[in-house]
Design a protein around this motif. Structure first.
Motif, PDB file in Angstrom:
ATOM      1  N   THR A  52      13.416 -57.739  70.845  1.00 61.00           N
ATOM      2  CA  THR A  52      13.354 -56.286  70.845  1.00 61.00           C
ATOM      3  C   THR A  52      13.834 -55.714  72.174  1.00 61.00           C
ATOM      4  O   THR A  52      14.583 -54.747  72.228  1.00 61.00           O
ATOM      5  CB  THR A  52      11.916 -55.809  70.581  1.00 61.00           C
ATOM      6  OG1 THR A  52      11.503 -56.302  69.314  1.00 61.00           O
ATOM      7  CG2 THR A  52      11.842 -54.288  70.585  1.00 61.00           C
ATOM      8  N   GLY A  82      17.578 -56.167  72.627  1.00 56.61           N
ATOM      9  CA  GLY A  82      18.322 -55.337  71.704  1.00 56.61           C
ATOM     10  C   GLY A  82      19.356 -56.144  70.940  1.00 56.61           C
ATOM     11  O   GLY A  82      19.291 -57.363  70.866  1.00 56.61           O
ATOM     12  N   GLN A  83      20.331 -55.471  70.384  1.00 57.90           N
ATOM     13  CA  GLN A  83      21.373 -56.105  69.596  1.00 57.90           C
ATOM     14  C   GLN A  83      22.726 -55.648  70.115  1.00 57.90           C
ATOM     15  O   GLN A  83      22.808 -54.798  70.991  1.00 57.90           O
ATOM     16  CB  GLN A  83      21.205 -55.716  68.124  1.00 57.90           C
ATOM     17  CG  GLN A  83      19.850 -56.104  67.552  1.00 57.90           C
ATOM     18  CD  GLN A  83      19.656 -55.540  66.159  1.00 57.90           C
ATOM     19  OE1 GLN A  83      20.362 -54.640  65.726  1.00 57.90           O
ATOM     20  NE2 GLN A  83      18.682 -56.084  65.448  1.00 57.90           N
ATOM     21  N   SER A 111      26.464 -54.002  69.018  1.00 57.16           N
ATOM     22  CA  SER A 111      27.154 -53.258  67.978  1.00 57.16           C
ATOM     23  C   SER A 111      28.425 -53.994  67.580  1.00 57.16           C
ATOM     24  O   SER A 111      28.778 -55.018  68.160  1.00 57.16           O
ATOM     25  CB  SER A 111      27.511 -51.865  68.477  1.00 57.16           C
ATOM     26  OG  SER A 111      28.521 -51.956  69.471  1.00 57.16           O
ATOM     27  N   LEU A 119      22.782 -52.424  72.065  1.00 57.01           N
ATOM     28  CA  LEU A 119      21.953 -51.430  71.396  1.00 57.01           C
ATOM     29  C   LEU A 119      20.489 -51.791  71.560  1.00 57.01           C
ATOM     30  O   LEU A 119      20.128 -52.962  71.662  1.00 57.01           O
ATOM     31  CB  LEU A 119      22.301 -51.360  69.905  1.00 57.01           C
ATOM     32  CG  LEU A 119      23.754 -51.097  69.523  1.00 57.01           C
ATOM     33  CD1 LEU A 119      23.904 -51.128  67.999  1.00 57.01           C
ATOM     34  CD2 LEU A 119      24.232 -49.761  70.071  1.00 57.01           C
ATOM     35  N   TRP A 120      19.649 -50.765  71.576  1.00 57.67           N
ATOM     36  CA  TRP A 120      18.202 -50.957  71.627  1.00 57.67           C
ATOM     37  C   TRP A 120      17.560 -49.956  70.690  1.00 57.67           C
ATOM     38  O   TRP A 120      17.962 -48.783  70.652  1.00 57.67           O
ATOM     39  CB  TRP A 120      17.681 -50.747  73.053  1.00 57.67           C
ATOM     40  CG  TRP A 120      16.179 -50.697  73.138  1.00 57.67           C
ATOM     41  CD1 TRP A 120      15.302 -51.721  72.937  1.00 57.67           C
ATOM     42  CD2 TRP A 120      15.380 -49.540  73.454  1.00 57.67           C
ATOM     43  NE1 TRP A 120      14.004 -51.281  73.106  1.00 57.67           N
ATOM     44  CE2 TRP A 120      14.028 -49.951  73.414  1.00 57.67           C
ATOM     45  CE3 TRP A 120      15.690 -48.212  73.751  1.00 57.67           C
ATOM     46  CZ2 TRP A 120      12.981 -49.070  73.681  1.00 57.67           C
ATOM     47  CZ3 TRP A 120      14.655 -47.333  74.009  1.00 57.67           C
ATOM     48  CH2 TRP A 120      13.309 -47.760  73.978  1.00 57.67           C
ATOM     49  N   THR A 121      16.601 -50.411  69.895  1.00 56.27           N
ATOM     50  CA  THR A 121      15.889 -49.528  68.986  1.00 56.27           C
ATOM     51  C   THR A 121      14.509 -49.227  69.541  1.00 56.27           C
ATOM     52  O   THR A 121      13.725 -50.146  69.820  1.00 56.27           O
ATOM     53  CB  THR A 121      15.753 -50.160  67.586  1.00 56.27           C
ATOM     54  OG1 THR A 121      17.053 -50.400  67.050  1.00 56.27           O
ATOM     55  CG2 THR A 121      15.007 -49.221  66.647  1.00 56.27           C
ATOM     56  N   ASN A 122      14.221 -47.948  69.725  1.00 58.74           N
ATOM     57  CA  ASN A 122      12.906 -47.535  70.215  1.00 58.74           C
ATOM     58  C   ASN A 122      11.883 -47.764  69.097  1.00 58.74           C
ATOM     59  O   ASN A 122      11.976 -47.144  68.037  1.00 58.74           O
ATOM     60  CB  ASN A 122      12.938 -46.053  70.601  1.00 58.74           C
ATOM     61  CG  ASN A 122      11.667 -45.608  71.286  1.00 58.74           C
ATOM     62  OD1 ASN A 122      10.653 -46.302  71.281  1.00 58.74           O
ATOM     63  ND2 ASN A 122      11.704 -44.426  71.902  1.00 58.74           N
ATOM     64  N   THR A 156      18.139 -45.468  67.629  1.00 60.69           N
ATOM     65  CA  THR A 156      19.028 -46.453  68.219  1.00 60.69           C
ATOM     66  C   THR A 156      19.614 -45.893  69.502  1.00 60.69           C
ATOM     67  O   THR A 156      20.144 -44.789  69.521  1.00 60.69           O
ATOM     68  CB  THR A 156      20.173 -46.812  67.258  1.00 60.69           C
ATOM     69  OG1 THR A 156      19.620 -47.397  66.075  1.00 60.69           O
ATOM     70  CG2 THR A 156      21.134 -47.804  67.897  1.00 60.69           C
ATOM     71  N   TRP A 209      19.995 -46.219  78.922  1.00 58.77           N
ATOM     72  CA  TRP A 209      20.103 -46.149  77.477  1.00 58.77           C
ATOM     73  C   TRP A 209      20.149 -44.682  77.044  1.00 58.77           C
ATOM     74  O   TRP A 209      19.364 -43.871  77.519  1.00 58.77           O
ATOM     75  CB  TRP A 209      18.895 -46.806  76.806  1.00 58.77           C
ATOM     76  CG  TRP A 209      18.725 -48.263  77.095  1.00 58.77           C
ATOM     77  CD1 TRP A 209      17.922 -48.827  78.044  1.00 58.77           C
ATOM     78  CD2 TRP A 209      19.357 -49.353  76.414  1.00 58.77           C
ATOM     79  NE1 TRP A 209      18.015 -50.190  78.004  1.00 58.77           N
ATOM     80  CE2 TRP A 209      18.893 -50.543  77.008  1.00 58.77           C
ATOM     81  CE3 TRP A 209      20.276 -49.429  75.361  1.00 58.77           C
ATOM     82  CZ2 TRP A 209      19.302 -51.805  76.578  1.00 58.77           C
ATOM     83  CZ3 TRP A 209      20.692 -50.681  74.938  1.00 58.77           C
ATOM     84  CH2 TRP A 209      20.203 -51.856  75.539  1.00 58.77           C
ATOM     85  N   GLN A 234      21.925 -42.810  70.401  1.00 51.78           N
ATOM     86  CA  GLN A 234      23.238 -42.839  69.763  1.00 51.78           C
ATOM     87  C   GLN A 234      23.528 -41.535  69.038  1.00 51.78           C
ATOM     88  O   GLN A 234      24.677 -41.146  68.884  1.00 51.78           O
ATOM     89  CB  GLN A 234      23.324 -44.016  68.792  1.00 51.78           C
ATOM     90  CG  GLN A 234      24.724 -44.307  68.295  1.00 51.78           C
ATOM     91  CD  GLN A 234      24.830 -45.662  67.642  1.00 51.78           C
ATOM     92  OE1 GLN A 234      23.899 -46.141  66.994  1.00 51.78           O
ATOM     93  NE2 GLN A 234      25.982 -46.314  67.804  1.00 51.78           N
TER      94      GLN A 234
END
Length: 273
Positions: free
Chosen positions: A16, A19-20, A22, A28-31, A37, A72, A75
Motif C-alpha cells: 500500500t 503504491g502501484q 500506471s 500511483l498511491w491510493t489513499n 488515486t 503526491w 489524479q
C-alpha cells in the motif's frame, strides 16, 4: 500461524505504501481513507512570476522555483462519491446547507453522478474534508508545477487551446462532467484545466482558485469588439497571485468550484516510495 498472519499484513502494508505503477510507469498511491488515486510528482524546477510592490505599482519578477522533493497529487478532483462517503462518516454539514441555500453539493442546479467533481463546497468544507482524509490542498506553486508537468508551452499540451483536454463552456453544455474523461497531462493528471476551479493555498490562510471551470469561456469579446483567447490560459499562467484576502475565502462557493488534494510524504513514507 501467527507469524504467517503478521507476514501477510506486513506485505500488504508495504504494498500500500509503495503504491502501484500506471501504464506509463508513473507511481500511483491510493489513499485508503477516501479511495483517491494519487500520482507521484517528481522533484524539479520551473519559472514563475512573483508579484512585488514597486512605488505603489504591482510588478512581477521571474524566479526559478525548485522542488527538491516530490509529492503526491490527486489524479482527479475530489468526486461526489468521495465527498458523500466523508459526509456519511463524519456527519459534516456544508456551509451552503447551513445557510439554507437552494443549491448545495447535493443539488448544484444540474444533474451530477457520483463520479462528477463535487461543487458548492467552501474552503471551510474543504478543510474539514482534507483533515478527515489526511491530506491537504496544494500551494499555488505546487499546483502549477504539477499542472505544467515539465512542459514550457502555454498549456500542458502545447501553445494552442485544445478542447480534447478541457471541459469548458464550449463543450460542457450545462454542468460538470465525470472526472478523467479528457486527456491528461504527461504526469497523468486529469482535468487540471476545466471542469471545476480548484482551491489552492496562496499564503498562510489566504486561498485562491486555479484551473478554470466548465463555466469558463475560451474566448471573450471586449467592448471594443476585439477577441481575447487567453481567458483559460490565465488560469494556468505562471504569474502568482498576491497574498491578499479575496472573495474566495473563507466561505465563497459556487457550482463551478471544487478541489484537488495533495499528500506531502513524511520521511518514512517517502523512503517507502
Amino acid at each position: 500461524m501467527r507469524f504467517i498472519l503478521l507476514l501477510v499484513i506486513t506485505l500488504l502494508l508495504n504494498s500500500t505504501l509503495r503504491g502501484q505503477e500506471s501504464a506509463l510507469g508513473n507511481k500511483l498511491w491510493t489513499n485508503p481513507k477516501d479511495g483517491m488515486t494519487f500520482v507521484w510528482i517528481p522533484s524539479g524546477s520551473f519559472e514563475i512570476e512573483i508579484p512585488y510592490d514597486s512605488a505603489g505599482t504591482i510588478k512581477y519578477s521571474i524566479e526559478k522555483k525548485s522542488f527538491t522533493e516530490g509529492f503526491w497529487l490527486g489524479q482527479t478532483e475530489v468526486t461526489v462519491r468521495q465527498f458523500q462517503n466523508f459526509v456519511k462518516e463524519t456527519g459534516h454539514v456544508t456551509d451552503a446547507e447551513k445557510d439554507g441555500s437552494s443549491y448545495n453539493w447535493r443539488n448544484p442546479g444540474f444533474k451530477q453522478k457520483k463520479e462528477h467533481p463535487v461543487v458548492y463546497v467552501s474552503y471551510k468544507d474543504v478543510e474539514a474534508y482534507t483533515h478527515w482524509a489526511g491530506v491537504d490542498i496544494p500551494h499555488e506553486n505546487e499546483w502549477l508545477y504539477a499542472c505544467k508537468a515539465g512542459i514550457s508551452k502555454r498549456f500542458y499540451w502545447g501553445d494552442e487551446f485544445d478542447e480534447k483536454y478541457v471541459w469548458y463552456r464550449g463543450n460542457s453544455m450545462n454542468g460538470t462532467k465525470p472526472v478523467g474523461e479528457k486527456l491528461p497531462n504527461r504526469w497523468e493528471l486529469y482535468d487540471m484545466v476545466g471542469n471545476v476551479w480548484e482551491f489552492v493555498h496562496i499564503c498562510d490562510s489566504i486561498v485562491g482558485l486555479r484551473g478554470g471551470a466548465w463555466t469558463r469561456c475560451n474566448e471573450a469579446s471586449g467592448r471594443t469588439g476585439s477577441t481575447y483567447d487567453n481567458i483559460i490560459y490565465g488560469t494556468v499562467s505562471p504569474r502568482m497571485m498576491r497574498c491578499v484576502k479575496t472573495i474566495f475565502q473563507p466561505n465563497n462557493l459556487d457550482d463551478d468550484r471544487g478541489f484537488r488534494c495533495i499528500k506531502r510524504p513524511d520521511p518514512e513514507f517517502s523512503k517507502s516510495n
